[in-house]
Structure formats: C-alpha cells, structure tokens
Write a protein that holds these residues in place. Structure first.
Motif, PDB file in Angstrom:
ATOM      1  N   PRO A 244      -5.395   7.010  -8.170  1.00  0.00           N
ATOM      2  CA  PRO A 244      -4.817   6.113  -8.351  1.00  0.00           C
ATOM      3  C   PRO A 244      -3.488   6.092  -8.097  1.00  0.00           C
TER       4      PRO A 244
ATOM      5  N   ASN B 233      -7.578   1.322   4.452  1.00  0.00           N
ATOM      6  CA  ASN B 233      -6.720   1.492   3.314  1.00  0.00           C
ATOM      7  C   ASN B 233      -6.083   2.980   3.916  1.00  0.00           C
TER       8      ASN B 233
ATOM      9  N   ILE C 215       2.815   4.915  -1.433  1.00  0.00           N
ATOM     10  CA  ILE C 215       2.149   4.198  -2.909  1.00  0.00           C
ATOM     11  C   ILE C 215       2.115   2.770  -3.062  1.00  0.00           C
ATOM     12  N   MET C 216       2.796   1.854  -1.716  1.00  0.00           N
ATOM     13  CA  MET C 216       3.132   0.500  -1.552  1.00  0.00           C
ATOM     14  C   MET C 216       2.064   0.470  -0.953  1.00  0.00           C
TER      15      MET C 216
ATOM     16  N   HIS D  86      -0.755   1.358  -0.377  1.00  0.00           N
ATOM     17  CA  HIS D  86      -2.436   1.655  -0.434  1.00  0.00           C
ATOM     18  C   HIS D  86      -2.107   0.290  -1.226  1.00  0.00           C
ATOM     19  N   TRP D  87      -1.061  -0.124  -2.426  1.00  0.00           N
ATOM     20  CA  TRP D  87      -1.969  -0.998  -3.484  1.00  0.00           C
ATOM     21  C   TRP D  87      -1.357  -2.523  -2.370  1.00  0.00           C
TER      22      TRP D  87
ATOM     23  N   VAL E  69      -5.329  -2.530  -1.061  1.00  0.00           N
ATOM     24  CA  VAL E  69      -5.926  -3.850  -1.547  1.00  0.00           C
ATOM     25  C   VAL E  69      -5.981  -4.617  -1.965  1.00  0.00           C
ATOM     26  N   ILE E  70      -4.956  -5.560  -2.362  1.00  0.00           N
ATOM     27  CA  ILE E  70      -4.353  -6.404  -2.900  1.00  0.00           C
ATOM     28  C   ILE E  70      -4.921  -7.756  -1.332  1.00  0.00           C
TER      29      ILE E  70
END
Length: 389
Positions: A289, A328, A376-377, A379-380, A383-384
């Motif tokens: 996650p 990613n 983490i940022m 990755h997200w 994704v966006i």
C-alpha cells in the motif's frame, strides 16, 4: 598520546565482534551458494557493474557537469534563484538564499552545500537554528540532475517513456525534503532558539544574491572553459561513485537476487541468496500500500540509496531488462534516490563541517522520514497521473 586522539586498544571487543559478524555473514553466503560460486559471483558482479553501469553513469555525470557549469557561468542559476526564492520561506521556513543550496546540490552532490554554508556572505542570511538544516536541504537534492537524467535515459522493455515518472520522482523528492527540513528545524529550535543569527552581518564577503563570479576572457573562452571544467567535475564525481557502486551494490544484489534461471548456482554475475526478497515478502502487507512495487526485488534500490545513490541507480537497468520494475518504480527510485542520496554516508561529515556534530542523529532521523514520504508521495502521484492520463 594526545588527550583527544581518536584511538582504541589494539585488541578490543570491537575487533572480536567484527570477526564474528564477518564470519557469520560469509558463512551464510557460502552455505547457500558454495565457496567457489560465491567468490565467482562476487567478482563477476563487480566487474559487470564497473563496465556496464559505472561508465554509463560517468558519461551522464560528465554531460550533466558541463551543462550545470554553463548554467552557473552565464547566470541561468541566478535567474532560477530569483524566481524560486519566494518559495523557500513558506515551504521550508528557510531564507530565500537556501535556494542556492538546492540548485547547487541538484547539479552536483550533497557536500556542495557545505561550501556555501562556510561563506559569510551566504551564511549571514540565516539564523543559527536554520544553519544545521542546510544538511537536509542539500542532501535531499544531491545528484538530482544525474539521477533524473539516468532514469529518463533508461530503455523500457515495453517502450514506456520514463520522462513523466522521473519528473514525478522530483516532485516526491521536493515533498520529502520539506518534511525532512521541517522536522530538523523542530529539533534545532529547541537547541538554539529562534533569535540568534548565524553570523554578524558586518562582513565584507560578496553578496551571493546580488553578484556572481565569472571566469576571465570573452564569451567563447568562458563557454569552453565552463564546459571543460564542468565535464572534469563530472569525471571526478563518476570516479568517486565507483567504490560505492562496486562494494555496496554487489553485496546488496547478492542479498537480493536468487540463483540462476535453472535454479542452481553457477557463479555467474548477479546471483544471490534472496534474503532481501524473502524479507520483503514478509513485509509485503506494509510495502504494497505504501509503494506498490511490481516485485519485491525492487526494495533493494531504496535500501542501497541509504549509503550510495550511485550504487542504487546502478541496479535499475538489470531490473528493467528482467521486467521487475516499471514507471511506478522509476518514480519512487527517483524520489527516494534524490531525497536520501546516500545520506548515511555523508550526514556525519556534513554536520561536522557545520560544527553541529551533536545534532547528527536528529538530522538522520529527520531525513529518514523525509525519504520515506518522498517515495510514498511519488507512488501515489504516479497512480493519480496514470489514472487520469
């Protein structure tokens, strides 16, 4: 013997402990791979990294060094400084002069900010509590141009462009740097307060925000000299990463990869015992996650970037070739590689240069969280970005 000499007894618990740890480590490798296979893999991996990875990285550092030197010589960095200075105070709680450190380290490496920090003309814009945080600022952007250029230059097996992921990684690194610096400033405020200035403002040093030094000669000679000097600095940087790539990357790869495709050990390059992959499998419920890695082998790159970002990015081409990573991971590797950029191997010396040795532990803790947030940022954001494009 001098009172403060950094010496230890010839025979001590430290030496005995080192023998035990080294013995256990190599016994583990030999027990899994076999003695001959282990040494053959060790040497073959280091040789392949030197020929196919280090020299490729050096080519990039030479070109990046020349490009960065031209930007500095003809005032383009000064223009960027003027444009970006207004962001430093609201985002980092640092003076606008700190953007010089960002640009300088992005074009070179972490310790470059120490040269600035020791200049009174630069230092006088800072309060005493802000000065130690320059270590975190510089480290978060160290080798940024090299890492970004390297990631963009990679060849995807499926023809994917890595320009977008690399830029997303830069955004992640910026966010991580803000977190790192803000946490560090929390500690330094407690140590120094918020009123005392780093240096009195009556010095006669050059005002780095209003003036810049240039080389002698006409336009053509300045251009040629800046290109050659910048390229030479790239060679020096490329040579300096060889120990990190060959030593750290070799052992990390051996602890990450498994045997050959046939399932047996042959002594070929890049074989290993799969320890990191095994641990990543056990921690997948946390890692997935947060980072969304396509394969657990990818965890080796952020781990390696703790000690050497040059060694870390050296793993990327092989992982891409084997289809273990994609866009990613490129975004995450760029973010964490830039933000961490070998901080465990540079933070101590940098803090010592700033005469803030007692805050070294705080700087390392701050930057650990900053790098995790960067990944983490990234990755997200990726994704966006992929979901709307």
């Amino acid at each position: 013997m001098e009172k403060n000499a950094n010496v230890k007894k010839v025979i001590s618990i430290e030496g005995l402990a080192a023998i035990v740890i080294i013995g256990i480590f190599f016994s583990y490798l030999c027990g899994v791979m076999g003695l001959v296979n282990m040494f053959n893999t060790l040497i073959s991996t280091a040789h392949d990294l030197l020929i196919n990875t280090v020299f490729f990285i050096m080519g990039i550092t030479v070109l990046a060094g020349a490009f960065g030197s031209v930007l500095s010589e003809f005032g383009i960095i000064s223009i960027l400084n003027r444009i970006l200075s207004f962001l430093m105070k609201p985002l980092y709680k640092m003076p606008g002069a700190a953007v010089l450190g960002v640009v300088t380290t992005y074009l070179s490496d972490n310790p470059a900010i120490i040269t600035l920090a020791n200049d009174k003309g630069f230092k006088r814009y800072f309060k005493k509590y802000q000065l130690p945080a320059l270590t975190n600022v510089g480290t978060a952007f160290g080798m940024g141009l090299v890492v970004t250029s390297f990631m963009i230059a990679q060849q995807s097996p499926i023809g994917e462009s890595f320009i977008g992921p690399a830029l997303i990684g830069n955004i992640g690194a910026i966010i991580g740097s803000i977190v790192s610096v803000r946490i560090m400033l929390y500690f330094t405020k407690k140590e120094y307060g918020v009123e005392e200035m780093a240096v009195e403002s009556n010095g006669s040093s050059l005002n780095l925000l209003k003036y810049r030094e240039v080389r002698e000669g006409n336009l053509g000679s300045r251009l040629l000299e800046s290109l050659l000097e910048g390229g030479k600095s790239g060679v020096d940087l490329g040579l300096s990463i060889i120990p990190g790539v060959l030593i750290i990357c070799t052992f990390v790869m051996m602890l990450t990869n498994g045997p050959s495709a046939s399932g047996v050990y042959t002594g070929s390059a890049y074989e290993g015992v799969g320890l990191f992959t095994y641990l990543a499998d056990k921690l997948n419920f946390i890692l997935d996650p947060l980072f969304g890695f396509s394969s657990n082998e990818a965890i080796a790159v952020p781990i390696t970037s703790l000690g050497s970002v040059g060694a870390a990015i050296g793993m990327v081409p092989k992982m891409l070739k084997e289809g273990l990573i994609g866009g990613n991971e490129i975004a995450i590797f760029t973010a964490m590689g830039m933000c961490w950029s070998g901080y465990l191997s540079t933070h101590v010396a940098m803090m010592d240069s700033l005469k803030c040795r007692k805050l070294t532990g705080k700087a390392i803790i701050s930057h650990t969280f900053g790098g995790l947030i960067a990944g983490i940022m990234a990755h997200w954001i990726y994704v966006i970005w992929t979901s709307v494009s």
